[in-house]
Design an enzyme around this catalytic site. Structure first.
Site: not given
Length: 491
Positions: A164-165, A189, A191, A242, A263-264, A297, A471
């Protein structure tokens, strides 16, 4: 005044505001029993209700993607590239509508939303060019009368689970690479921010993306993620979010041995040596920490400052932080929006309380705000130590801890003392130190004297538990391509 009224009043194209999943080129009423209620995180007003997809709907999207794959793969690279370029151009043409929708559902200041739309469109344009550069090679034979060659082929149906960010950019960064490689994609995507994804689907169709090639399913993450990871027809999955959820998706994907790019979480150190440009370091630290209200992140989560300039840095940084304007994203001059949830606010409170109880000083902020339940003051903590919770845990909010250090060796050890390894920042003009630390910092990305280093051409990703794969850039195409070797006897 409700978010619903504000948003509908601001949009030039009402058809960009969709409330159903986009499956096989059709707006599809999900078979879920209850609607998804979407709220503006700043005002708590209801924006709209959306139909939710179920596992059965996701299976339809996967089947449609599988059927669409051969034709999309069979297009010339330049034909796929032309579609991606049009898609990116349409995003730029409708930037204002897309930005207002993003601010409504995500809460970030409108200027940040505009910047994200440009950033997101850039991935489509860049991968359009990269589509025509996916080449193989001829290998010098090690056996007589043989010709040996390598080709790179699209893996097939892929899936993306996005956060969501950055609700637009994290989709185009994945879909741009996948579609350029000749793959097809089903996107789930977050929610909290489905509107941006659905608007992208509208523009994808307008740009000429064929039915089934790009689908968006709205609904429960666990149910949809379970179908995507367990399906043998999905050959690769890409996730941004996360580390905890990444582990779950990897375990679920193991049974079908999918390609996975992850991508965590991040826990970025921002390291300031006493030979830096102090004014620049302070200004850049504000950007690195407080962009997207710290919900990034890449956010500077541990600011290490060398002894000689420690007090001066703390003073200037606290002043700059206190000057940030906080408010609803549509308001003029707002630099900080809300957090996404009260849970996120509670984590900020917990980290500040723990640090204060263990000896840290609050230089500015440190409190919830009367603006609403999701607002927290931009906060600076001085005299933070490695024993405090904020040193070990990612806050994901507008709380900046400052730590003192003396030597290069000390700060390298402390900066690397984390299970994360996504991004790091280094401020010094000593070129020898830049090389040494650039090699010794256990992070996938190192920004030297700059808070801004991401973009379409670069390999975005991390070490350790910050993820797998890359990515952006040509490296990201590897996650959507299979390498095939052929040996031909010619004697």
């Amino acid at each position: 005044m409700s978010s619903l009224f504000l948003l509908s009043d601001m949009l030039q194209r009402s058809d960009l505001w969709q409330r159903q999943s986009y499956i096989d080129g059709q707006w599809t009423k999900g078979s879920g029993s209850s609607p998804l209620v979407l709220r503006n995180p700043a005002t708590q007003d209801v924006i709209c209700e959306l139909d939710q997809a179920t596992g059965a709907d996701v299976e339809k999207a996967i089947a449609a993607a599988k059927q669409a794959f051969p034709k999309w793969r069979g297009l010339l690279a330049k034909e796929r590239a032309a579609v991606l370029r049009r898609w990116g151009d349409l995003m730029v043409a409708h930037k204002e509508d897309l930005s207002h929708m993003m601010t409504a559902e995500q809460g970030k200041p409108l200027e940040e939303s505009r910047g994200e739309i440009d950033y997101a469109a850039g991935f489509l344009s860049w991968f359009a060019n990269e589509a025509e550069r996916i080449d193989g090679e001829i290998i010098q034979p090690h056996k007589p009368d043989r010709r040996m060659l390598v080709t790179r082929e699209p893996v097939g149906v892929t899936a993306a689970v996005t956060p969501w960010n950055f609700p637009a950019a994290m989709i185009t960064r994945k879909a741009g690479a996948a579609l350029a490689a000749g793959c097809v994609m089903v996107v789930r995507p977050a929610s909290e921010t489905p509107l941006s994804a659905l608007a992208l689907a509208v523009l994808a169709e307008e740009a000429g993306v064929p039915r089934g090639v790009f689908s968006v399913v709205i609904g429960d993450g666990r149910e949809i993620g379970g179908v995507l990871t367990e399906s043998p027809d999905v050959k690769a999955i890409s996730f941004t979010g996360s580390t905890e959820v990444g582990r779950i998706l990897l375990r679920q994907s193991a049974e079908t041995v999918k390609k996975a790019s992850m991508e965590l979480g991040g826990h970025a150190p921002f390291i300031v040596f006493d030979d830096c440009d102090l004014e620049k370091a302070v200004a850049d630290a504000v950007v690195a920490k407080f962009t997207t209200t710290g919900q990034d992140c890449l956010a500077a989560n541990r600011i290490f400052v060398q002894d000689r300039i420690y007090n001066e840095f703390c003073e200037k940084f606290a002043q700059a932080t206190a000057a940030l304007k906080v408010g609803v994203g549509w308001e003029e001059g707002v630099q900080q929006g809300p957090l996404m949830s009260t849970k996120a606010v509670d984590k900020c409170v917990d980290h500040v309380t723990d640090a204060k109880d263990k000896g840290a000083k609050i230089l500015t902020g440190g409190q919830k705000m009367a603006l609403g339940p999701n607002f927290f003051e931009p906060t600076v903590l001085a005299d933070v130590t490695d024993e405090m919770a904020i040193f070990a845990e990612e806050t994901f909010g507008p709380v900046a801890p400052i730590l003192r250090f003396s030597t290069e060796e000390e700060v390298i050890e402390r900066a690397n003392n984390t299970s994360y390894g996504l991004a790091s920042y280094l401020y010094t003009y000593d070129m020898k130190r830049i090389w040494r630390m650039g090699e010794e910092l256990e992070y996938g990305m190192v920004g030297v004297n700059t808070p801004s280093f991401t973009g379409p051409p670069i390999p975005f990703g991390g070490y350790k538990q910050s993820g797998l794969g890359r990515e952006g850039g040509s490296y990201s195409l590897d996650d959507y391509l299979e390498t095939k070797y052929m040996c031909i006897e010619v004697g």
